[in-house]
Design an enzyme around this catalytic site. Structure first.
Site, PDB file in Angstrom:
ATOM      1  N   GLY A  41       6.700 -27.283  -8.798  1.00 51.80           N
ATOM      2  CA  GLY A  41       5.264 -27.214  -9.020  1.00 51.80           C
ATOM      3  C   GLY A  41       4.513 -28.332  -8.316  1.00 51.80           C
ATOM      4  O   GLY A  41       4.527 -29.473  -8.764  1.00 51.80           O
ATOM      5  N   ARG A  73       9.540  11.218  14.203  1.00 52.79           N
ATOM      6  CA  ARG A  73       8.191  11.774  14.322  1.00 52.79           C
ATOM      7  C   ARG A  73       7.912  12.232  15.750  1.00 52.79           C
ATOM      8  O   ARG A  73       8.147  11.487  16.700  1.00 52.79           O
ATOM      9  CB  ARG A  73       7.181  10.693  13.911  1.00 52.79           C
ATOM     10  CG  ARG A  73       5.745  11.065  14.112  1.00 52.79           C
ATOM     11  CD  ARG A  73       5.250  12.018  13.039  1.00 52.79           C
ATOM     12  NE  ARG A  73       3.865  12.401  13.279  1.00 52.79           N
ATOM     13  CZ  ARG A  73       3.114  13.007  12.369  1.00 52.79           C
ATOM     14  NH1 ARG A  73       3.592  13.308  11.179  1.00 52.79           N
ATOM     15  NH2 ARG A  73       1.867  13.340  12.649  1.00 52.79           N
ATOM     16  N   GLN A  78       1.067   0.716  12.087  1.00 54.21           N
ATOM     17  CA  GLN A  78       0.432   1.435  13.190  1.00 54.21           C
ATOM     18  C   GLN A  78       1.354   2.545  13.712  1.00 54.21           C
ATOM     19  O   GLN A  78       0.917   3.663  13.951  1.00 54.21           O
ATOM     20  CB  GLN A  78       0.108   0.441  14.321  1.00 54.21           C
ATOM     21  CG  GLN A  78      -0.900   0.959  15.320  1.00 54.21           C
ATOM     22  CD  GLN A  78      -2.282   1.150  14.695  1.00 54.21           C
ATOM     23  OE1 GLN A  78      -2.598   0.562  13.661  1.00 54.21           O
ATOM     24  NE2 GLN A  78      -3.088   1.990  15.304  1.00 54.21           N
ATOM     25  N   ILE A  79       2.631   2.212  13.857  1.00 58.31           N
ATOM     26  CA  ILE A  79       3.597   3.194  14.355  1.00 58.31           C
ATOM     27  C   ILE A  79       3.734   4.356  13.368  1.00 58.31           C
ATOM     28  O   ILE A  79       3.836   5.516  13.766  1.00 58.31           O
ATOM     29  CB  ILE A  79       4.963   2.517  14.618  1.00 58.31           C
ATOM     30  CG1 ILE A  79       4.864   1.608  15.848  1.00 58.31           C
ATOM     31  CG2 ILE A  79       6.081   3.539  14.791  1.00 58.31           C
ATOM     32  CD1 ILE A  79       6.064   0.728  16.090  1.00 58.31           C
ATOM     33  N   HIS A  80       3.704   4.043  12.083  1.00 60.26           N
ATOM     34  CA  HIS A  80       3.842   5.084  11.058  1.00 60.26           C
ATOM     35  C   HIS A  80       2.550   5.882  10.860  1.00 60.26           C
ATOM     36  O   HIS A  80       2.536   6.858  10.100  1.00 60.26           O
ATOM     37  CB  HIS A  80       4.253   4.476   9.714  1.00 60.26           C
ATOM     38  CG  HIS A  80       5.707   4.095   9.630  1.00 60.26           C
ATOM     39  ND1 HIS A  80       6.248   3.046  10.336  1.00 60.26           N
ATOM     40  CD2 HIS A  80       6.733   4.626   8.925  1.00 60.26           C
ATOM     41  CE1 HIS A  80       7.534   2.942  10.052  1.00 60.26           C
ATOM     42  NE2 HIS A  80       7.858   3.889   9.202  1.00 60.26           N
ATOM     43  N   GLU A  84       3.892 -22.481   1.755  1.00 57.82           N
ATOM     44  CA  GLU A  84       4.860 -23.358   2.439  1.00 57.82           C
ATOM     45  C   GLU A  84       4.292 -23.875   3.764  1.00 57.82           C
ATOM     46  O   GLU A  84       4.972 -23.929   4.781  1.00 57.82           O
ATOM     47  CB  GLU A  84       6.195 -22.642   2.686  1.00 57.82           C
ATOM     48  CG  GLU A  84       6.885 -22.185   1.431  1.00 57.82           C
ATOM     49  CD  GLU A  84       7.557 -23.300   0.654  1.00 57.82           C
ATOM     50  OE1 GLU A  84       7.978 -24.290   1.280  1.00 57.82           O
ATOM     51  OE2 GLU A  84       7.632 -23.189  -0.576  1.00 57.82           O
ATOM     52  N   GLU A 129      -2.181 -22.930   9.870  1.00 62.21           N
ATOM     53  CA  GLU A 129      -2.976 -24.000  10.471  1.00 62.21           C
ATOM     54  C   GLU A 129      -2.278 -25.360  10.323  1.00 62.21           C
ATOM     55  O   GLU A 129      -2.267 -26.164  11.256  1.00 62.21           O
ATOM     56  CB  GLU A 129      -4.368 -24.044   9.829  1.00 62.21           C
ATOM     57  CG  GLU A 129      -5.238 -22.832  10.165  1.00 62.21           C
ATOM     58  CD  GLU A 129      -4.768 -21.512   9.554  1.00 62.21           C
ATOM     59  OE1 GLU A 129      -4.135 -21.540   8.486  1.00 62.21           O
ATOM     60  OE2 GLU A 129      -5.017 -20.460  10.156  1.00 62.21           O
TER      61      GLU A 129
END
Lengths: 255, 404
Positions: B124, B268, B336-338, B363, B367
């Site tokens: 924590g 697909r 995007q592909i799906h 973690e 930046e």
């Protein structure tokens, strides 16, 4: 008490692909432990856990280092790898002869194996070993316990189970219903480092060229063309279509 | 330089993969959709030794190296981020920090049961008002004889409601900023310590994320890890381990997004051919491959330094920043592909994207890592030796001792 477990490394049944040109399994197919063998291994470990005098040996024929390592990590005390190109090209009888030669030297009280392998799938090595070594064999084992030195096995038969009692030495062939194989724990993987794996060849086993000669040869593998076609009912009213569909499903005992 | 894994590393990877694929993969879509947390999975990880993987055997762990540790994180996050998060907080942030900074007596008391998986642990540092600005935490510890009286609140704490042990940070003197912090081990059941859940997260919905509250918690002085004023250094070295697990996990997430995309590309069809035949789709796959391979190499580089007990703050930060950015990019492209299916939870890629987004923040935000990398490059930042350097992996202990 000595328990020997036979294990085989097979192409991953979930990933296996045939090369249509050569009729062989595509190279690079991942290799895994034969599933039924892991159930045999688990049964052996459970027996070992109930007594403190069990030596547990994992034995393989053919390239199976990863599978033997897995068995050692699961709880086997040591491993024996029979690695010989001549034997690897053999049929199930050659396999049984090689294993019998090793087992005569090794000795055992209980021999556990998977009912069959997912690659060759003959399911005959266990029974052949029983004939060669003159010991009883119980196939299709789905439950096992030990009572005062007697092994009580439940054997799956059509529509039920058969209970058999065998006194050692004996051979038991496991089905997947027998247990849930454990994962090799990290402690087990670490401990396996310090456990020995011995390598044997056909010559070490004293097998003659004639004994190592296969009498069954494999033809090319191929995938069956998918020929099943759907049935489309056209130009019929809904009630009639439903009747036909129900009749079709009933005929095939699907409903 | 050897890019091959050892037989032992392969065994660890395969075991963790099998565990995650069998015990979690079939159910995770439902758990995530319902926001269900299943702590029994953690207990099973403990019984298999996964929760003590890199801790030396003498402290109840597996004694495996950091490459194995990274592979385990990769396999876990390839199934779901919540599994890897357990490794981050229990192993990375807490157990490895105890291994580095705790006294022998403290290790026997807390590290051993944690490594054996008998106790779960978390960390924590973050507060409602302090994340990146960790020197500015408001949780206050006031010395009272042989105790510290602890008051304050921690936020975004993984395993908040499950953990038995909590490594928390407080300030003894807010005016001293970083130099005023102290690290304390708390145990569930201490009077005044309460925990709760945070709901409404974008991702990691199958995980336990929550808050800790301290109301006059009396913490014995023997629960202090390190010295008074050393808290910030301890927190930062903990984060060196936590970031490593996040980076390694991100590699797994990229792989999962890539594998799902490749499968879909073959299944697909559009305009009369599989969508994998379209070059703009191929470009996204190519970026996933590059992101996966490069991230993995950065993680392995950090693992190698960790194995040998060599300071790796810079390398770990780079791996974490890069891998997490690539994971989000891969998951986003996977959607995007799906196409429209990718936008629904019928396929796992939307979950990957939601899960990947958080790791660009926790973690060390993207930046913070960019600032770190620039400062190292510009010569504004150097790592000073620590009183307790990071210990090497078990197999390198004698080599590291000889070097010292």
């Amino acid at each position: 008490m000595k328990i020997v477990v036979l294990v085989k490394q097979v192409p991953d049944p979930n990933a296996v692909r045939f090369d249509p040109r050569t009729g062989d399994i595509q190279s690079g197919t991942p290799q895994v432990a034969n599933e039924y063998d892991l159930h045999a291994m688990e049964a052996a470990i459970q027996l070992k856990e109930r007594r403190d005098d069990v030596e547990l040996v994992a034995v393989s024929l053919g390239q199976a280092r990863e599978t033997l390592n897995r068995c050692l990590a699961m709880g086997a005390d040591r491993a024996v790898a029979i690695e010989d190109a001549t034997l690897a090209a053999g049929d199930s009888t050659v396999t049984a002869r090689a294993l019998a030669a090793l087992l005569r030297a090794e000795g055992f009280d209980l021999l556990l194996a998977g009912q069959e392998t997912s690659d060759g799938g003959t399911g005959t090595v266990g029974p052949q070993l029983a004939a060669l070594l003159d010991v009883p064999v119980v196939s299709n084992v789905v439950a096992l316990e030990e009572r005062d030195g007697v092994f009580v096995a439940q054997r799956e038969i059509e529509d039920g189970r058969q209970v058999l009692e065998v006194t050692p030495p004996a051979i038991l062939c496991a089905l997947s219903g027998l247990n849930e194989p454990r994962y090799p724990s990290l402690k087990g993987i670490m401990a396996a480092r310090r456990k020995p794996t011995e390598t044997k060849t056909a010559a070490d086993l004293g097998l003659s060229a004639a004994e190592a000669q296969a009498r069954v040869t494999w033809g090319p593998l191929f995938q069956e063309e998918e020929t099943a076609e759907g049935i489309i009912l056209r130009d019929v009213d809904a009630d009639s279509a439903v009747d036909q569909l129900v009749a079709f499903l009933q005929e095939r005992k699907l409903i | 330089m050897d890019f091959e894994l050892t037989s032992e590393q392969i065994q660890v990877r395969d075991m963790v993969r099998e565990f995650a694929q069998r015990e979690v993969a079939p159910y995770i879509q439902e758990w995530d959709a319902k926001g269900e947390y299943h702590p029994e999975v953690l207990y099973k990880m403990g019984s298999l030794g996964i929760l003590g993987l890199p801790i030396p055997e003498r402290y109840g762990g597996g004694g495996f190296d950091y490459v194995s540790f990274a592979l385990a994180c990769e396999e876990l996050e390839a199934v779901d981020t919540f599994l890897r998060v357990v490794m981050s907080v229990h192993v990375g942030l807490n157990s490895l920090t105890l291994h580095q900074w705790a006294t022998e007596e403290q290790k026997q008391r807390w590290l051993v049961p944690q490594a054996k998986g008998e106790k779960l642990a978390t960390f924590g540092l973050t507060e409602p008002g302090a994340g990146s600005d960790a020197g500015n935490i408001q949780t206050r510890a006031v010395r009272d004889g042989d105790y510290y009286i602890l008051n304050g609140e921690k936020m975004w704490i993984s395993l908040a409601n499950t953990a038995d042990h909590f490594l928390v940070f407080a300030t003894l003197d807010p005016s001293k900023k970083h130099h005023g912090l102290v690290a304390l081990m708390l145990e569930r059941g201490m009077e005044g310590l309460t925990t709760g859940s945070i709901h409404g997260k974008l991702g990691v919905r199958a995980g336990d994320t929550g808050w800790l509250n301290f109301q006059n918690v009396r913490v014995p002085v023997e629960n202090r890890i390190g010295e008074e004023g050393e808290g910030f250094k301890i927190a930062m070295s903990a984060i060196d381990q936590g970031r490593f697990t996040v980076a390694a996990g991100a590699v797994g997430l990229i792989r999962a997004a890539m594998e799902a995309s490749i499968k879909y590309c073959h299944e697909r069809e559009a305009f009369g051919q599989p969508i994998g035949k379209f070059e703009l789709v191929q470009q996204m796959i190519a970026k996933m491959v590059a992101g996966y391979e490069a991230s993995r190499l950065l993680v392995m580089r950090a693992a190698e330094l960790k194995n040998r007990g060599i300071r790796n703050t810079r390398e770990t930060s780079l791996a974490k920043w890069f891998a997490c950015d690539k994971a989000f990019e891969a998951a986003n492209d996977a959607i995007q592909i799906h196409g429209a299916y990718g936008y629904s939870n019928e396929y796992p890629v939307e979950r990957y994207m939601r899960n990947a987004r958080g790791a660009v923040i926790y973690e060390g935000t993207r930046e913070i890592h960019q600032i770190l990398q620039a400062e190292y490059a510009l010569g504004y930042r150097t790592d000073r030796p620590l009183r307790c350097p990071q210990p090497p992996a078990q197999a390198w202990e004698s080599e590291a001792a000889a070097r010292a």
